[in-house]
Design a protein around this motif. Sequence first.
Motif, mmCIF file in Angstrom:
data_model
loop_
_atom_site.group_PDB
_atom_site.id
_atom_site.type_symbol
_atom_site.label_atom_id
_atom_site.label_comp_id
_atom_site.label_asym_id
_atom_site.label_seq_id
_atom_site.Cartn_x
_atom_site.Cartn_y
_atom_site.Cartn_z
ATOM 1 N N ARG A 211 55.683 43.665 28.005
ATOM 2 C CA ARG A 211 55.185 44.114 29.303
ATOM 3 C C ARG A 211 53.925 43.365 29.710
ATOM 4 O O ARG A 211 53.723 43.045 30.896
ATOM 5 C CB ARG A 211 54.895 45.619 29.260
ATOM 6 N N VAL A 212 53.081 43.057 28.718
ATOM 7 C CA VAL A 212 51.798 42.420 29.008
ATOM 8 C C VAL A 212 51.878 40.891 28.954
ATOM 9 O O VAL A 212 51.413 40.200 29.872
ATOM 10 C CB VAL A 212 50.723 42.914 28.007
ATOM 11 N N ILE A 213 52.463 40.361 27.894
ATOM 12 C CA ILE A 213 52.424 38.923 27.647
ATOM 13 C C ILE A 213 53.429 38.157 28.504
ATOM 14 O O ILE A 213 53.104 37.105 29.081
ATOM 15 C CB ILE A 213 52.662 38.620 26.154
ATOM 16 N N ASP A 214 54.658 38.653 28.606
ATOM 17 C CA ASP A 214 55.706 37.914 29.316
ATOM 18 C C ASP A 214 55.358 37.606 30.768
ATOM 19 O O ASP A 214 55.493 36.442 31.203
ATOM 20 C CB ASP A 214 57.032 38.668 29.246
ATOM 21 N N PRO A 215 54.908 38.582 31.574
ATOM 22 C CA PRO A 215 54.604 38.274 32.978
ATOM 23 C C PRO A 215 53.478 37.252 33.136
ATOM 24 O O PRO A 215 53.533 36.388 34.014
ATOM 25 C CB PRO A 215 54.208 39.640 33.566
ATOM 26 N N LEU A 216 52.452 37.352 32.280
ATOM 27 C CA LEU A 216 51.347 36.402 32.374
ATOM 28 C C LEU A 216 51.809 34.995 31.997
ATOM 29 O O LEU A 216 51.442 34.010 32.655
ATOM 30 C CB LEU A 216 50.196 36.840 31.464
ATOM 31 N N ALA A 217 52.635 34.899 30.959
ATOM 32 C CA ALA A 217 53.170 33.593 30.561
ATOM 33 C C ALA A 217 54.022 33.005 31.679
ATOM 34 O O ALA A 217 53.943 31.801 31.982
ATOM 35 C CB ALA A 217 53.984 33.726 29.277
ATOM 36 N N THR A 300 43.189 46.606 31.141
ATOM 37 C CA THR A 300 42.487 46.445 32.420
ATOM 38 C C THR A 300 42.360 44.970 32.792
ATOM 39 O O THR A 300 42.572 44.590 33.944
ATOM 40 C CB THR A 300 41.074 47.061 32.324
ATOM 41 N N ALA A 301 42.028 44.145 31.809
ATOM 42 C CA ALA A 301 41.722 42.739 32.071
ATOM 43 C C ALA A 301 42.944 41.930 32.505
ATOM 44 O O ALA A 301 42.851 41.117 33.436
ATOM 45 C CB ALA A 301 41.102 42.113 30.825
ATOM 46 N N VAL A 302 44.077 42.153 31.850
ATOM 47 C CA VAL A 302 45.254 41.342 32.181
ATOM 48 C C VAL A 302 45.764 41.625 33.594
ATOM 49 O O VAL A 302 46.060 40.675 34.338
ATOM 50 C CB VAL A 302 46.366 41.533 31.126
ATOM 51 N N PRO A 303 45.880 42.889 34.031
ATOM 52 C CA PRO A 303 46.277 43.124 35.434
ATOM 53 C C PRO A 303 45.304 42.484 36.429
ATOM 54 O O PRO A 303 45.732 41.941 37.456
ATOM 55 C CB PRO A 303 46.262 44.647 35.547
ATOM 56 N N GLU A 304 44.008 42.517 36.123
ATOM 57 C CA GLU A 304 43.030 41.886 37.005
ATOM 58 C C GLU A 304 43.232 40.369 37.039
ATOM 59 O O GLU A 304 43.107 39.735 38.092
ATOM 60 C CB GLU A 304 41.613 42.220 36.543
ATOM 61 N N LEU A 305 43.544 39.807 35.884
ATOM 62 C CA LEU A 305 43.820 38.373 35.819
ATOM 63 C C LEU A 305 45.072 38.031 36.615
ATOM 64 O O LEU A 305 45.104 37.027 37.343
ATOM 65 C CB LEU A 305 43.976 37.944 34.361
ATOM 66 N N MET A 306 46.099 38.839 36.485
ATOM 67 C CA MET A 306 47.332 38.620 37.243
ATOM 68 C C MET A 306 47.056 38.674 38.745
ATOM 69 O O MET A 306 47.560 37.831 39.517
ATOM 70 C CB MET A 306 48.378 39.665 36.856
ATOM 71 N N ASP A 307 46.242 39.631 39.179
ATOM 72 C CA ASP A 307 45.914 39.752 40.605
ATOM 73 C C ASP A 307 45.138 38.526 41.085
ATOM 74 O O ASP A 307 45.370 38.015 42.189
ATOM 75 C CB ASP A 307 45.082 41.021 40.845
ATOM 76 N N ALA A 308 44.231 38.050 40.245
ATOM 77 C CA ALA A 308 43.441 36.865 40.619
ATOM 78 C C ALA A 308 44.314 35.627 40.736
ATOM 79 O O ALA A 308 44.127 34.796 41.636
ATOM 80 C CB ALA A 308 42.334 36.637 39.579
ATOM 81 N N LEU A 309 45.273 35.498 39.819
ATOM 82 C CA LEU A 309 46.196 34.351 39.876
ATOM 83 C C LEU A 309 47.066 34.415 41.121
ATOM 84 O O LEU A 309 47.337 33.408 41.775
ATOM 85 C CB LEU A 309 47.064 34.312 38.616
ATOM 86 N N THR A 310 47.510 35.612 41.451
ATOM 87 C CA THR A 310 48.332 35.798 42.663
ATOM 88 C C THR A 310 47.527 35.443 43.906
ATOM 89 O O THR A 310 48.022 34.758 44.813
ATOM 90 C CB THR A 310 48.832 37.259 42.762
#
Length: 314
Positions: A211-217, A300-310
């Motif tokens: 759930r965490v690693i796959d979407p970010l990758a 908390t950090a990974v969703p924020e990172l995903m939002d920043a990348l988007t």
Amino acid sequence: MAVLVIADHDNASLKDSTHKTVTAALALSSDVDILVAGSGAKAVAEAAGKIAGVRKVLLAESDSLGQGLAEAVTAVVVPLMSGYDAVLTPATSQGKNISPRIAAKLDVAQISEIVEVVDGSTFVRPIYAGNALETVQSSDAKKVITVRATAFTAAGEGGSASVESIGAGDGAPKTKFIDQQLVKSARPELAGAKIVVSGGRAMGSAEEFQRVIDPLADKLGAAIGASRAAVDAGYAPNDYQVGQTGKVVAPELYVAIGISGAIQHLAGMKDSKIIVAINKDADAPIFQVADFGLVADYKTAVPELMDALTAAGK
């Protein structure tokens, strides 16, 4: 001094580790040949011939060579060594399988995972999980060497070496290929990826890891890695393991999420160009090697990172 490099390939394409092993070989001698042992691997041999600095390419083909059997490859290499002073292979799973057998047949000591060539008989290699480097000197007439490809730059293109077909040796009469199970993925191969996103034991479960690693990758176009603790806990398959007993990687960007940074793991990734670590433990050893560290809960950090990348259009 003539040097033979055993190409790393899958019968269809040449791996980048071959280019890096050629760089190490050229530090030993200007007379560098490449052996492509496989089946239906003519295109691989032609690609090998385009590597700058290569003198010629030897192509040996048979079913057993196509299956990567160490016994079959050894049967090709050992007779060839009358014309070479050293044989180099990348320190991949295949290279680590082949080289000890070749060394035993030649009755010489293998020199493992070199990271520097000092001269024709002197090499530098890591020890103690990469925490120290030792300089070794060999007096053996023939050198059998595995190369830590991440320590060398890839040799360029532009070569025009000829391809010469040679005999496939005696095969592997005492060994039978049964089956292989490969993990297929649209993502880049871990060992050669430019970006790697890795997860650790903090994920807590295989479902959470995915759930965490796959979407970010996927967002970064990255390969997926994992710590040994995550693999041992069943959160990720063995092919994902980065570390002393897993794969050694040196991508442009390594993102470590929920990884404390045990010595075993650092040995496999600390040569990455940029290391980003996310861990809620401010004293985690991973921060000692990280270029950028964020002390925060990954939830908390990974969703924020995903939002920043988007938001950045990634």
